[in-house]
Motif scaffolding. Structure first.
Motif, short mmCIF file in Angstrom:
data_model
loop_
_atom_site.label_atom_id
_atom_site.label_comp_id
_atom_site.label_asym_id
_atom_site.label_seq_id
_atom_site.Cartn_x
_atom_site.Cartn_y
_atom_site.Cartn_z
N GLU A 42 0.83 -1.22 0.00
CA GLU A 42 0.00 0.00 0.00
C GLU A 42 0.86 1.26 0.00
O GLU A 42 0.56 2.22 -0.70
CB GLU A 42 -0.96 0.00 1.20
N VAL A 43 1.93 1.27 0.80
CA VAL A 43 2.83 2.43 0.83
C VAL A 43 3.45 2.63 -0.54
O VAL A 43 3.54 3.75 -1.04
CB VAL A 43 3.92 2.24 1.91
N TRP A 44 3.89 1.54 -1.18
CA TRP A 44 4.49 1.64 -2.51
C TRP A 44 3.49 2.20 -3.51
O TRP A 44 3.84 3.06 -4.32
CB TRP A 44 4.97 0.26 -2.96
N LYS A 45 2.25 1.72 -3.45
CA LYS A 45 1.22 2.21 -4.39
C LYS A 45 0.96 3.70 -4.21
O LYS A 45 0.78 4.43 -5.18
CB LYS A 45 -0.09 1.46 -4.17
N LYS A 46 0.96 4.17 -2.97
CA LYS A 46 0.64 5.57 -2.71
C LYS A 46 1.82 6.50 -2.95
O LYS A 46 1.63 7.61 -3.43
CB LYS A 46 0.16 5.73 -1.26
N GLU A 47 3.04 6.06 -2.62
CA GLU A 47 4.18 6.96 -2.70
C GLU A 47 5.03 6.78 -3.95
O GLU A 47 5.42 7.75 -4.59
CB GLU A 47 5.06 6.78 -1.46
N THR A 48 5.34 5.55 -4.31
CA THR A 48 6.28 5.30 -5.40
C THR A 48 5.60 5.24 -6.75
O THR A 48 6.10 5.81 -7.73
CB THR A 48 7.05 3.99 -5.15
N ARG A 53 4.92 5.82 -12.76
CA ARG A 53 4.05 5.61 -13.93
C ARG A 53 4.21 6.73 -14.95
O ARG A 53 4.54 7.86 -14.63
CB ARG A 53 2.60 5.46 -13.51
N ALA A 54 3.96 6.37 -16.18
CA ALA A 54 4.11 7.32 -17.28
C ALA A 54 2.99 8.36 -17.20
O ALA A 54 1.85 8.04 -16.85
CB ALA A 54 4.04 6.59 -18.60
N PRO A 55 3.31 9.60 -17.56
CA PRO A 55 2.27 10.63 -17.54
C PRO A 55 1.23 10.34 -18.62
O PRO A 55 1.54 9.77 -19.66
CB PRO A 55 3.02 11.92 -17.83
N ARG A 56 0.02 10.74 -18.36
CA ARG A 56 -1.05 10.51 -19.34
C ARG A 56 -0.87 11.44 -20.53
O ARG A 56 -0.43 12.57 -20.39
CB ARG A 56 -2.41 10.76 -18.70
N ARG A 57 -1.27 10.94 -21.67
CA ARG A 57 -1.20 11.77 -22.88
C ARG A 57 -2.34 12.77 -22.87
O ARG A 57 -3.39 12.53 -22.30
CB ARG A 57 -1.31 10.90 -24.12
N SER A 58 -2.13 13.89 -23.54
CA SER A 58 -3.19 14.89 -23.60
C SER A 58 -4.33 14.36 -24.47
O SER A 58 -4.14 13.51 -25.33
CB SER A 58 -2.64 16.20 -24.19
N SER A 59 -5.50 14.89 -24.25
CA SER A 59 -6.65 14.44 -25.01
C SER A 59 -6.79 15.16 -26.34
O SER A 59 -7.70 14.89 -27.09
CB SER A 59 -7.93 14.63 -24.18
N ALA A 60 -5.88 16.08 -26.62
CA ALA A 60 -5.92 16.81 -27.89
C ALA A 60 -5.54 15.88 -29.03
O ALA A 60 -4.72 14.99 -28.87
CB ALA A 60 -4.95 17.99 -27.84
N PRO A 61 -6.15 16.07 -30.20
CA PRO A 61 -5.81 15.21 -31.33
C PRO A 61 -4.36 15.43 -31.75
O PRO A 61 -3.84 16.54 -31.67
CB PRO A 61 -6.78 15.63 -32.42
N GLY A 62 -3.72 14.38 -32.19
CA GLY A 62 -2.33 14.48 -32.61
C GLY A 62 -2.22 14.48 -34.12
O GLY A 62 -3.22 14.50 -34.84
N TRP A 63 -1.00 14.51 -34.61
CA TRP A 63 -0.74 14.49 -36.04
C TRP A 63 -0.38 13.08 -36.45
O TRP A 63 0.32 12.38 -35.76
CB TRP A 63 0.41 15.43 -36.39
#
Length: 72
Positions: A42-48, A53-63
């Motif tokens: 649980e500590v690992w899930k909350k802190e590490t 994890r990779a940042p989420r991609r923006s919801s804007a359309p790409g090329w």
């Protein structure tokens, strides 16, 4: 593993038949590992995990093109 130990190759179906012939069956662990520390998980899930994890991609359309539009 069969290939490494016995120098023979089997398909998945052939392996299953061989195991059944010798009285073996598919098995699943009944319980979790004794060494598991739920508090540490649980500590690992909350802190590490949020940092790893990779940042989420923006919801804007790409090329679809790898080049920028209008550049030469």
């Amino acid at each position: 593993m069969i290939g490494r130990l016995f120098h023979a190759s089997y398909t998945v179906e052939g392996t299953w038949r061989l195991m059944r012939r010798h009285g073996w069956s598919w098995q699943q662990p009944v319980r979790r590992a004794i060494e598991r520390d739920d508090e540490a998980v649980e500590v690992w899930k909350k802190e590490t995990w949020p940092r790893v994890r990779a940042p989420r991609r923006s919801s804007a359309p790409g090329w679809s093109s790898r080049t920028k539009p209008g550049s030469r």
